[in-house]
Design a protein around this motif. Structure first.
Motif, PDB file in Angstrom:
ATOM      1  N   LEU A 195      46.910   2.482 -49.374  1.00 18.36           N
ATOM      2  CA  LEU A 195      48.105   3.069 -48.775  1.00 18.36           C
ATOM      3  C   LEU A 195      49.052   1.934 -48.390  1.00 18.36           C
ATOM      4  N   TRP A 196      50.203   1.894 -49.033  1.00 16.43           N
ATOM      5  CA  TRP A 196      51.225   0.892 -48.733  1.00 16.43           C
ATOM      6  C   TRP A 196      52.469   1.610 -48.226  1.00 16.43           C
ATOM      7  N   LEU A 197      52.990   1.155 -47.087  1.00 19.31           N
ATOM      8  CA  LEU A 197      54.127   1.800 -46.444  1.00 19.31           C
ATOM      9  C   LEU A 197      55.212   0.766 -46.182  1.00 19.31           C
TER      10      LEU A 197
ATOM     11  N   ILE B 289      45.268  -0.770 -46.185  1.00 24.13           N
ATOM     12  CA  ILE B 289      46.451  -0.141 -45.604  1.00 24.13           C
ATOM     13  C   ILE B 289      47.411  -1.247 -45.193  1.00 24.13           C
ATOM     14  N   ARG B 290      48.573  -1.252 -45.812  1.00 26.97           N
ATOM     15  CA  ARG B 290      49.577  -2.282 -45.536  1.00 26.97           C
ATOM     16  C   ARG B 290      50.832  -1.624 -44.962  1.00 26.97           C
TER      17      ARG B 290
ATOM     18  N   ARG C 147      44.913  -2.781 -34.601  1.00 32.04           N
ATOM     19  CA  ARG C 147      44.279  -3.839 -33.822  1.00 32.04           C
ATOM     20  C   ARG C 147      42.792  -3.582 -33.629  1.00 32.04           C
ATOM     21  N   ARG C 148      42.372  -2.326 -33.833  1.00 32.34           N
ATOM     22  CA  ARG C 148      40.943  -2.006 -33.791  1.00 32.34           C
ATOM     23  C   ARG C 148      40.277  -2.169 -35.156  1.00 32.34           C
TER      24      ARG C 148
ATOM     25  N   ASP D 252      46.856  -3.912 -42.052  1.00 35.89           N
ATOM     26  CA  ASP D 252      47.612  -5.141 -41.814  1.00 35.89           C
ATOM     27  C   ASP D 252      49.095  -4.806 -41.754  1.00 35.89           C
ATOM     28  N   LEU D 253      49.841  -5.555 -40.960  1.00 38.53           N
ATOM     29  CA  LEU D 253      51.274  -5.356 -40.803  1.00 38.53           C
ATOM     30  C   LEU D 253      51.995  -6.680 -40.998  1.00 38.53           C
TER      31      LEU D 253
END
Length: 322
Positions: free
Chosen positions: A191-193, A224-225, A246-247, A253-254
């Protein structure tokens, strides 16, 4: 075949409803009576399908839970009337009944009926399990209002990731949310956003967090980005996706856009290799969603990867207390 659908409370329901369930579930499928008849009947709406001559042929029930979810159950068509479109008509009626009332529909489907519910817009959301000696899977529909509006459009596999070849247009936030949730809810790994900010109205929602969390925990290789321009709104106000990230730092990742390099002017969300939700600009809830568009996803993935490689981590988010 033409049918009429009538709605009753359990207290006022005609005996035909109980008779059909007795014949199909208890006698034909050997469901123990103590499992068939439960307290949920008292709180559910019950639907009876009848032919033009008033012959009763099918039943179903619909009830709600506190989280704005509608639950469909006890769908049954008498053996002599199966294969004539009565079940499809009954299910379409339940979806129309739920439009604007529930954000989500759930049901427990017998394994042999999975394709039937997929054709109506439901997707599998569990592993197989046994219920009364019969293999079942949980299924959900995250866009009942959109489905009801598209009734009669001829879509063969609506909202099915990897199967629905027709694009869905949206011009409202509600349409955007239903399509976005439907895509994310079926994502199996990637999932890339990309957006200007992680808008609280779009992304800081309990259901969206649940869908992303399920994806992050479901697969050891899930990725997941989140790629955005501005992290200040996330620093000023708690955000469910940031707390989840953060969990689960190894899965989510952001990064922030590096404005010294070229970047896209339209936000988008990519799901696995085939799903995309694309907006025309950062401001308006206007655009389209595609559930089976590998060519477009491939092109946008290349653009996303280029922006991701040039991006940077958010030091301020990293230092926030959990």
């Amino acid at each position: 075949m033409t049918v009429r659908i009538r709605k009753y409370s359990w207290q006022l329901a005609p005996g035909h409803i109980r008779d059909i369930r007795q014949k199909v579930f208890v006698e034909e499928q050997k469901v123990p009576p103590e499992l068939e008849w439960d307290d949920t009947d008292e709180i559910a709406d019950h639907f009876l399908a009848v032919l033009p001559d008033n012959t009763p042929v099918g039943v179903a029930r619909l009830f709600s839970t506190m989280d704005e979810t509608g639950h469909i159950g006890r769908m049954a068509i008498l053996p002599a009337f199966r294969g004539q479109g009565i079940g499809e008509a009954l299910l379409r009626h339940l979806i129309a009944e739920s439009a604007g009332q529930y954000q989500e529909l759930k049901l427990s489907a017998q394994q042999h009926a999975i394709a039937f519910y997929e054709r109506a817009g439901f997707h599998v959301c569990s592993e197989p399990y046994d219920d009364a000696g019969i293999p079942h899977l949980d299924m959900r529909c995250l866009a009942p209002t959109l489905l009801a509006a598209q009734a009669g459009s001829g879509r063969l596999t609506p909202l099915q990731l990897g199967k629905d070849p027709q694009s869905w247009l949206f011009e409202s936030e509600s349409g955007l949310l239903e399509l976005m949730d439907s895509v994310v809810g079926q994502t199996s790994q990637r999932l890339w956003l990309y957006d200007r900010i992680l808008d609280h109205e779009l992304y800081d929602r309990g259901r969206f967090r649940e869908l992303v969390s399920d994806l992050a925990r479901r697969h050891r290789l899930s990725e997941i980005r989140l790629l955005i321009h501005d992290d200040q709104p996330l620093i000023k106000r708690r955000h469910q996706l940031v707390e989840l990230m953060r969990r689960l730092p190894s899965r989510i990742d952001l990064r922030l856009i590096n404005s010294d390099y070229p970047y896209e002017d339209q936000p988008f969300l990519l799901a696995d290799r085939e799903g995309v939700v694309y907006r025309h600009d950062f401001i308006r809830p206007s655009g389209f969603a595609s559930f089976a568009d590998s060519g477009r996803v491939r092109l946008l993935s290349e653009n996303f990867q280029r922006m991701w490689n040039a991006g940077r981590s958010s030091l301020e988010l990293r230092e926030l207390p959990i």
